[in-house]
Design a protein around this motif. Structure first.
Motif, PDB file in Angstrom:
ATOM      1  N   GLY A   1       0.834  -1.310  -0.034  1.00  0.00           N
ATOM      2  CA  GLY A   1      -0.030  -0.061  -0.114  1.00  0.00           C
ATOM      3  C   GLY A   1       0.730   1.105   0.080  1.00  0.00           C
ATOM      4  N   ALA A   2       1.687   1.672  -1.012  1.00  0.00           N
ATOM      5  CA  ALA A   2       2.287   2.518  -1.134  1.00  0.00           C
ATOM      6  C   ALA A   2       2.273   3.304  -2.430  1.00  0.00           C
ATOM      7  CB  ALA A   2       4.029   2.379  -1.047  1.00  0.00           C
ATOM      8  N   ILE A   3       2.575   4.713  -2.693  1.00  0.00           N
ATOM      9  CA  ILE A   3       2.562   5.053  -3.933  1.00  0.00           C
ATOM     10  C   ILE A   3       3.745   4.711  -4.686  1.00  0.00           C
ATOM     11  CG2 ILE A   3       2.559   7.379  -5.222  1.00  0.00           C
ATOM     12  CD1 ILE A   3       1.130   8.506  -2.790  1.00  0.00           C
ATOM     13  N   CYS A   4       3.800   4.166  -5.710  1.00  0.00           N
ATOM     14  CA  CYS A   4       4.676   3.765  -6.609  1.00  0.00           C
ATOM     15  C   CYS A   4       4.965   5.012  -7.612  1.00  0.00           C
ATOM     16  CB  CYS A   4       4.573   2.523  -7.196  1.00  0.00           C
ATOM     17  SG  CYS A   4       6.062   1.790  -7.941  1.00  0.00           S
ATOM     18  N   TYR A   5       6.131   5.369  -7.536  1.00  0.00           N
ATOM     19  CA  TYR A   5       6.526   6.588  -8.756  1.00  0.00           C
ATOM     20  C   TYR A   5       7.689   6.244  -9.716  1.00  0.00           C
ATOM     21  CZ  TYR A   5       8.248  11.028 -10.261  1.00  0.00           C
ATOM     22  OH  TYR A   5       8.683  12.126 -11.137  1.00  0.00           O
ATOM     23  N   LEU A   6       7.258   5.912 -10.821  1.00  0.00           N
ATOM     24  CA  LEU A   6       8.187   5.489 -12.075  1.00  0.00           C
ATOM     25  C   LEU A   6       8.569   6.825 -12.602  1.00  0.00           C
ATOM     26  CD1 LEU A   6       6.136   2.488 -13.488  1.00  0.00           C
ATOM     27  CD2 LEU A   6       7.685   2.659 -11.520  1.00  0.00           C
ATOM     28  N   ASP A   7       9.693   7.286 -12.374  1.00  0.00           N
ATOM     29  CA  ASP A   7      10.356   8.428 -12.849  1.00  0.00           C
ATOM     30  C   ASP A   7      10.844   8.354 -14.232  1.00  0.00           C
ATOM     31  OD1 ASP A   7      11.195  11.020 -13.065  1.00  0.00           O
ATOM     32  OD2 ASP A   7      12.708  10.817 -11.742  1.00  0.00           O
ATOM     33  N   GLU A   8      10.485   8.991 -15.190  1.00  0.00           N
ATOM     34  CA  GLU A   8      11.125   9.113 -16.753  1.00  0.00           C
ATOM     35  C   GLU A   8      10.797   7.759 -17.096  1.00  0.00           C
ATOM     36  OE1 GLU A   8      11.712  11.319 -18.447  1.00  0.00           O
ATOM     37  OE2 GLU A   8      12.109  13.074 -17.080  1.00  0.00           O
ATOM     38  N   VAL A   9       9.330   7.265 -17.168  1.00  0.00           N
ATOM     39  CA  VAL A   9       8.957   5.961 -17.318  1.00  0.00           C
ATOM     40  C   VAL A   9       9.205   5.531 -18.843  1.00  0.00           C
ATOM     41  CG1 VAL A   9       6.517   6.648 -18.295  1.00  0.00           C
ATOM     42  CG2 VAL A   9       7.156   4.305 -17.291  1.00  0.00           C
ATOM     43  N   VAL A  10       9.280   6.602 -19.914  1.00  0.00           N
ATOM     44  CA  VAL A  10       9.615   6.027 -21.203  1.00  0.00           C
ATOM     45  C   VAL A  10      11.258   5.642 -21.466  1.00  0.00           C
ATOM     46  CG1 VAL A  10       7.889   7.721 -22.168  1.00  0.00           C
ATOM     47  CG2 VAL A  10       9.967   8.472 -22.050  1.00  0.00           C
ATOM     48  N   GLU A  11      11.960   5.927 -20.651  1.00  0.00           N
ATOM     49  CA  GLU A  11      13.467   5.498 -20.638  1.00  0.00           C
ATOM     50  C   GLU A  11      13.443   3.771 -20.568  1.00  0.00           C
ATOM     51  OE1 GLU A  11      15.913   7.023 -21.600  1.00  0.00           O
ATOM     52  OE2 GLU A  11      14.796   8.910 -21.418  1.00  0.00           O
ATOM     53  N   ALA A  12      12.160   3.346 -19.938  1.00  0.00           N
ATOM     54  CA  ALA A  12      12.153   1.746 -19.853  1.00  0.00           C
ATOM     55  C   ALA A  12      11.729   1.242 -21.347  1.00  0.00           C
ATOM     56  CB  ALA A  12      11.308   1.656 -18.765  1.00  0.00           C
ATOM     57  N   ARG A  13      11.980   0.126 -21.497  1.00  0.00           N
ATOM     58  CA  ARG A  13      11.520  -0.430 -22.557  1.00  0.00           C
ATOM     59  C   ARG A  13       9.915  -0.832 -22.611  1.00  0.00           C
ATOM     60  NH1 ARG A  13      15.829  -4.248 -21.550  1.00  0.00           N
ATOM     61  NH2 ARG A  13      13.971  -5.932 -21.201  1.00  0.00           N
TER      62      ARG A  13
END
Length: 267
Positions: free
Chosen positions: A100-112
């Motif tokens: 139950g946390a907030i998950c923040y994916l920073d600069e997500v387009v850098e991932a495949r």
């Protein structure tokens, strides 16, 4: 709440200066657990905003800096070998969803793209995360929310989110604040005078006008805070600007001269 998330709590209130209704909109989105997408140039305050909202909502925040080498296992988890054999270790996305946390994916387009699709089942009405290697289906905790960010100005056709991903999120646009607000932020974060902060913002505004005309990206609020921090430590203003504002964003001699001249007009 799980003790596993204690390390991810935002202990002190991060300074964030709202520029519109983004705080209220994010609170409303969190109340219905809508996945959120923050779009804006680098260093304009997206990450600080997420930290501020996690603090305001009193929720743990797990941040993932995305990169092109990141695999789906890096997000969801993997089996590890230890002295007792193999054990499963949740990745940051699984940890956030499970507890139950907030998950923040920073600069997500850098991932495949084959990596980012693992978030799909968490971003619709299913709110589940399949751990295929483990044969487990994690049902997202009621407090879980996923937030992603990226810089639209940097994206090419090769690096963009699929429509099937984008349409799972609500969107908030971010940009550099207006002059007075940005100067207030720089002064607050660095301790320099309002006059010095205003001059730094003036330099940034001139540089931002050159974006697409010799500069890939303008001077960010983050960079202004670096420059202000150096000035507050007694570094001469022109030297601080050269180190923190001009040299990092261009290697072109003519562009450096132009930016140095802009600095000289203010300091």
């Amino acid at each position: 709440m799980s003790e596993q998330l204690d390390a991810y709590r935002v202990a002190q209130q991060p300074y964030y200066r709202p520029v519109a209704d983004e705080v209220e909109l994010f609170e409303a989105a969190y109340s219905v657990r809508m996945p959120m997408m923050l779009k804006g140039p680098t260093g304009c305050g997206k990450t600080r905003f997420v930290e501020h909202m996690a603090w305001k909502l009193n929720k743990p925040l797990i941040t993932v800096a995305c990169n092109e080498d990141m695999t789906a296992s890096d997000l969801v988890g993997r089996f590890l070998l230890d002295a007792n054999g193999t054990r499963w270790q949740d990745g940051p996305l699984a940890t956030a969803a499970r507890h139950g946390a907030i998950c923040y994916l920073d600069e997500v387009v850098e991932a495949r793209q084959d990596t980012t699709v693992v978030i799909h089942p968490l971003t619709d009405n299913r709110r589940v995360l399949p751990l295929e290697k483990k044969g487990e289906l994690v049902k997202a905790h009621p407090d879980f929310q996923i937030v992603i960010s990226y810089n639209p100005g940097y994206q090419s056709l090769m690096k963009d989110l699929k429509q099937s991903t984008k349409q799972r999120f609500g969107g908030l646009d971010f940009n550099y604040p207006e002059h007075a607000v940005e100067a207030e932020i720089v002064a607050h974060e660095t301790g320099v005078s309002a006059d010095v902060a205003g001059k730094l913002v003036g330099i940034a505004e001139r540089a931002r006008n050159l974006k697409g005309h010799g500069l890939d990206e303008g001077i960010s609020t983050r960079m202004l805070i670096y420059a202000g921090s150096l000035i507050a430590q007694g570094v001469a203003a022109q030297a601080a600007c050269r180190v923190a504002l001009v040299r990092p964003i261009t290697d072109d001699p003519d562009m450096r001269d132009a930016l140095d001249a802009a600095v000289a007009t203010f300091f």
